[in-house]
Design a protein around this motif. Structure first.
Motif, PDB file in Angstrom:
ATOM      1  N   SER A  25       0.797  -1.231   0.000  1.00  0.00           N
ATOM      2  CA  SER A  25       0.000   0.000   0.000  1.00  0.00           C
ATOM      3  C   SER A  25       0.824   1.272   0.000  1.00  0.00           C
ATOM      4  O   SER A  25       0.299   2.337  -0.295  1.00  0.00           O
ATOM      5  N   LEU A  26       2.106   1.179   0.347  1.00  0.00           N
ATOM      6  CA  LEU A  26       2.906   2.407   0.452  1.00  0.00           C
ATOM      7  C   LEU A  26       4.112   2.415  -0.467  1.00  0.00           C
ATOM      8  O   LEU A  26       4.851   3.390  -0.510  1.00  0.00           O
ATOM      9  N   THR A  27       4.331   1.303  -1.167  1.00  0.00           N
ATOM     10  CA  THR A  27       5.517   1.209  -2.022  1.00  0.00           C
ATOM     11  C   THR A  27       5.073   1.194  -3.470  1.00  0.00           C
ATOM     12  O   THR A  27       4.419   0.247  -3.915  1.00  0.00           O
ATOM     13  N   GLU A  28       5.422   2.245  -4.195  1.00  0.00           N
ATOM     14  CA  GLU A  28       5.042   2.276  -5.606  1.00  0.00           C
ATOM     15  C   GLU A  28       6.115   1.579  -6.429  1.00  0.00           C
ATOM     16  O   GLU A  28       5.821   0.787  -7.307  1.00  0.00           O
TER      17      GLU A  28
ATOM     18  N   ALA B 292      -2.355   8.499  -2.841  1.00  0.00           N
ATOM     19  CA  ALA B 292      -1.827   8.753  -4.187  1.00  0.00           C
ATOM     20  C   ALA B 292      -1.637   7.442  -4.947  1.00  0.00           C
ATOM     21  O   ALA B 292      -1.895   7.360  -6.145  1.00  0.00           O
ATOM     22  N   ILE B 293      -1.217   6.400  -4.229  1.00  0.00           N
ATOM     23  CA  ILE B 293      -1.021   5.095  -4.872  1.00  0.00           C
ATOM     24  C   ILE B 293      -2.383   4.437  -5.141  1.00  0.00           C
ATOM     25  O   ILE B 293      -2.595   3.816  -6.176  1.00  0.00           O
ATOM     26  N   GLY B 294      -3.300   4.593  -4.177  1.00  0.00           N
ATOM     27  CA  GLY B 294      -4.679   4.137  -4.377  1.00  0.00           C
ATOM     28  C   GLY B 294      -4.870   2.633  -4.399  1.00  0.00           C
ATOM     29  O   GLY B 294      -5.783   2.124  -5.044  1.00  0.00           O
ATOM     30  N   GLU B 295      -4.038   1.910  -3.689  1.00  0.00           N
ATOM     31  CA  GLU B 295      -4.085   0.447  -3.712  1.00  0.00           C
ATOM     32  C   GLU B 295      -5.197  -0.061  -2.778  1.00  0.00           C
ATOM     33  O   GLU B 295      -5.173   0.204  -1.586  1.00  0.00           O
ATOM     34  N   ARG B 296      -6.186  -0.770  -3.355  1.00  0.00           N
ATOM     35  CA  ARG B 296      -7.294  -1.312  -2.567  1.00  0.00           C
ATOM     36  C   ARG B 296      -7.570  -2.765  -2.937  1.00  0.00           C
ATOM     37  O   ARG B 296      -8.715  -3.213  -2.961  1.00  0.00           O
ATOM     38  N   ASP B 297      -6.499  -3.502  -3.264  1.00  0.00           N
ATOM     39  CA  ASP B 297      -6.690  -4.868  -3.772  1.00  0.00           C
ATOM     40  C   ASP B 297      -6.682  -5.936  -2.691  1.00  0.00           C
ATOM     41  O   ASP B 297      -6.880  -7.105  -2.988  1.00  0.00           O
TER      42      ASP B 297
END
Ligand SMILES: *Cc1c(COP(=O)(O)O)cnc(C)c1O
Length: 339
Positions: free
Chosen positions: A76-79, A193-198
């Protein structure tokens, strides 16, 4: 049996009573979205923030383990990927978990820095001034800190990192199965900003739920109850810190002076990097094996070595739930066995 194992570690003696209370009151049978249970979750989070002196604008979520926190940070925090300047087994393990999810690529700079504040495997720590240097050297990175075996034991300068986490079976003096995840407004913006919701444990889901004192799934209600109770009971972190550091200094002096002629020596020579919460003691394989066995017979559990130091060290937890009387008994035992 008195235990100096550095995790799972000695519980606060009140834990049994609190667990009975949680069952008898029916709280742990209640729906986790009931107002009664939400009040417990709110109390636990408020307790962590107050007693550990966490800045008001930092957020707290409760998850299952520190290992889960490693994955949450990667997801969630690593692009791009994360960098891990490790010195021991836990730092390496974290890097391995993170890189499986976000493999580093030669053409990309990492956007997350993962630092283990207290390396439980070898009894070293990254002091706050060293953490400040990391922060300055990586101004654009999210700095994440594994403080599993030091949070609730020593004072942290929370402003030096965006994410801090610890599971509760070390300095919190509780049974395993719960972890505290603390994150800054900057970490939240990065997650947005990353928007990860998987994932069920995507930081954004956790944040949405915990801002209402709820959880995305049925949580470890007993663990949350105990966290609330322990935070009501412990003194402020400044007081805990003073005692932890004093006892650590006493342990180091004990090994350098009183045990100078014994077959054991401190694993870490540089006082600057010695841990305040986990003391690692080195010796030959046979001496380590013997002292652990003799201690066990005397009713004292020493921590095994870990990783590269598995057979050539034992470890002594210096966690807040351990009493001065227990420390005294271990010292007496070590003095006698060194004769
Ligand atoms: C114990 C420990 C962990 C693992 O914690 P879990 O709750 O088992 O996931 C991670 N990092 C450090 C430094 C530890 O001491």
């Amino acid at each position: 049996m008195i235990t100096f194992y550095p995790g799972p570690a000695k519980l606060y003696p009140q834990v049994a009573e609190w667990a009975a209370e949680a069952c008898a009151s029916g709280l742990v049978s209640m729906n986790h979205r009931s107002p009664e249970f939400m009040a417990v979750t709110e109390g636990a989070i408020r307790g962590v923030k107050e007693k550990l002196n966490v800045p008001d604008d930092y957020h707290v979520a409760l998850v299952s383990s520190a290992t889960e926190c490693w994955e949450i940070i990667a997801q969630s925090l690593t692009e791009r990927s994360s960098e891990h300047p490790y010195t021991g087994a836990f730092g390496k393990k974290w890097m391995d978990y993170a890189h499986r999810l976000r493999p580093p690529r030669p053409d990309e700079l990492p956007d997350v820095l993962g630092v283990v504040q207290n390396e439980t495997s070898n009894g070293t720590q990254v002091r706050m001034d060293a953490l400040a240097q990391y922060r300055r050297a990586h101004p654009d990175a999210i700095v994440a800190v594994d403080a599993v075996s030091s949070m609730a034991g020593i004072v942290m300068d929370w402003s030096l990192a965006d994410v801090w986490f610890a599971s509760v079976q070390k300095c919190f003096g509780l049974p395993a199965g719960l972890a505290v995840l603390i994150y800054s407004p900057q970490a939240l913006s990065r997650a947005q900003a990353i928007g990860e919701r998987d994932h069920y444990n995507s930081l954004l889901f956790l944040h949405d739920n915990f801002s209402q004192f709820q959880t995305p799934y049925t949580p470890n209600g007993l663990g949350i109850y105990l966290l609330n109770r322990v935070m009501q009971t412990v003194p402020s972190i400044a007081a805990v810190d003073e005692r932890t550091r004093q006892r650590a200094a006493d342990w180091y002096r004990f090994f350098e002076q009183d045990m100078a002629d014994s077959p054991f020596r401190l694993l870490i020579n540089d006082p600057q990097v010695r841990s305040d919460t986990v003391i690692a003691v080195a010796g030959s394989e046979v001496n380590i094996k013997t002292i652990k066995a003799v201690a066990k017979e005397a009713g004292i559990l020493l921590g095994n070595g870990y990783g590269d130091w598995k057979t050539t060290t034992f470890r002594i937890a210096n966690f807040p739930a351990i009493t001065d009387e227990e420390v005294g008994r271990l010292r007496e035992f070590l003095m006698k066995s060194g004769e």
